[in-house]
Design an enzyme around this catalytic site. Structure first.
Site, PDB file in Angstrom:
ATOM      1  N   SER A 157      47.325 -19.901 -29.489  1.00  0.00           N
ATOM      2  CA  SER A 157      47.155 -20.894 -30.541  1.00  0.00           C
ATOM      3  C   SER A 157      48.469 -21.626 -30.787  1.00  0.00           C
ATOM      4  O   SER A 157      48.988 -22.274 -29.885  1.00  0.00           O
ATOM      5  CB  SER A 157      46.606 -20.218 -31.801  1.00  0.00           C
ATOM      6  N   ASP A 255      35.532 -23.191 -29.499  1.00  0.00           N
ATOM      7  CA  ASP A 255      36.773 -23.471 -30.211  1.00  0.00           C
ATOM      8  C   ASP A 255      36.942 -24.974 -30.421  1.00  0.00           C
ATOM      9  O   ASP A 255      36.820 -25.743 -29.461  1.00  0.00           O
ATOM     10  CB  ASP A 255      37.940 -22.919 -29.385  1.00  0.00           C
ATOM     11  N   HIS A 285      37.907 -19.304 -30.952  1.00  0.00           N
ATOM     12  CA  HIS A 285      39.355 -19.309 -31.141  1.00  0.00           C
ATOM     13  C   HIS A 285      39.803 -17.948 -31.663  1.00  0.00           C
ATOM     14  O   HIS A 285      39.177 -17.376 -32.551  1.00  0.00           O
ATOM     15  CB  HIS A 285      39.735 -20.404 -32.140  1.00  0.00           C
TER      16      HIS A 285
END
Length: 313
Positions: A157, A255, A285
């Site tokens: 991320s 995501d 995610h």
């Protein structure tokens, strides 16, 4: 393919977010409260904390050694958390899995967080650790034991954002030590115009991370001086990607950030950079951090190991 039922069940069990603005201290405390006790964590040959004296100041790191060998390939890991969450503890299990799978010495970086530390403090910490390893890591006294050959950067991320940005910063600085970059569902474009990527619309709600949350979650970083037009902040905006190290980009089907990661891989290939993009179907995610134990996703660490072992710059 729909969201994995175990992931969907977990998301459905989450309490609603409290009203009002985000509270970094409360959110950090909540994250830390879920860290497993040491005795329940995956065993690794050796783990130690140390402070690295860098050009950006003293940076805390946690080093994971997979074997007793004096030297290892090294993987520098940057945890996720929207630039204001996450720590050496919250992502300890990811670093352990990476060390065992890749047989790299993993150096997890405890970089400074927004909003207390303005941009580019955390990014500078991350780059400076790589710079320090390149200069010092081969010395046994460093505590790292770098083999002087393989030095990968990896992150999930916002940590994937840092990994991509650090790889570019190293290239610009003439630091040619980074051999691989591994980006797990990376946040590479902090311009959150929902028209930019189809996945921001198709995966907007119901999958954990929601498109509407992107702006408030990243506001701490952006409001600290991180300009989304700056390629250090949005690596996908870099003018030229040629010369960057080979990349493994892992994305998740469900995501909102899926498409920017996949576009970055396409742009790398266009620039002549070896890039492997693997979309994990039914994943959301955060799956590397939260759901890598599921059979459908557990191969991500072996895939990382194969990429580092078999891909040459």
């Amino acid at each position: 393919m729909a969201l994995h039922p175990k992931v969907a069940q977990f998301i459905a069990s989450l309490p609603p977010a409290p009203p009002g603005p985000l509270n970094p201290d409360a959110m950090r405390a909540a994250d830390e409260s879920h860290v497993a006790p040491l005795e329940q964590r995956m065993p690794v040959h050796a783990v130690h904390d140390q402070t690295v004296p860098t050009t950006a100041g003293d940076v805390p790191v946690r080093v994971y050694k997979p074997t007793a060998a004096e030297s290892h390939p090294v993987l520098v890991y940057f945890h996720g958390g929207a630039f204001f969450l996450g720590s050496l503890n919250t992502h300890d299990h990811v670093a352990r899995a990476l060390a065992n799978a890749t047989q790299c010495a993993v150096v997890s970086v405890g970089y400074r967080l927004a909003p207390e530390h303005a941009f580019p403090a955390g990014l500078n910490d991350s780059f400076a650790v790589v710079e320090w390893i390149e200069k010092t890591g081969r010395d046994p006294a460093s505590g790292i034991g770098w083999d002087g050959q393989t030095l990968a950067v990896a992150g999930d991320s916002s940590g994937g954002n840092f990994a991509a940005a650090v790889a570019a910063m190293a290239l610009d600085a003439g630091l040619n030590c980074i051999t691989h970059q591994v980006l797990y569902y990376p946040s590479l474009d902090l311009d959150f115009d929902v028209e930019r990527y189809e996945s921001l619309t198709s995966n907007a709600v119901g999958n954990g991370l929601e498109t509407a949350a992107l702006k408030p979650f990243n506001a701490f970083y952006i409001d600290s001086g991180a300009d989304p037009a700056d390629p250090r902040v949005s690596p996908i905006k870099r003018n030229t990607l040629s010369g960057l190290p080979p990349a493994l980009i892992v994305t998740a089907q469900c995501d909102p950030l899926r498409d920017e990661g996949e576009l970055y891989g396409h742009k790398l290939k266009q620039a002549g950079v070896s890039a492997t993009v693997h979309r994990y179907e039914s994943a959301a995610h955060g799956f590397v951090q939260y759901f890598s134990w599921l059979p459908e996703f557990e191969g991500v660490f072996a895939e990382t190991a194969n990429f580092i072992r078999n891909t040459k710059r």
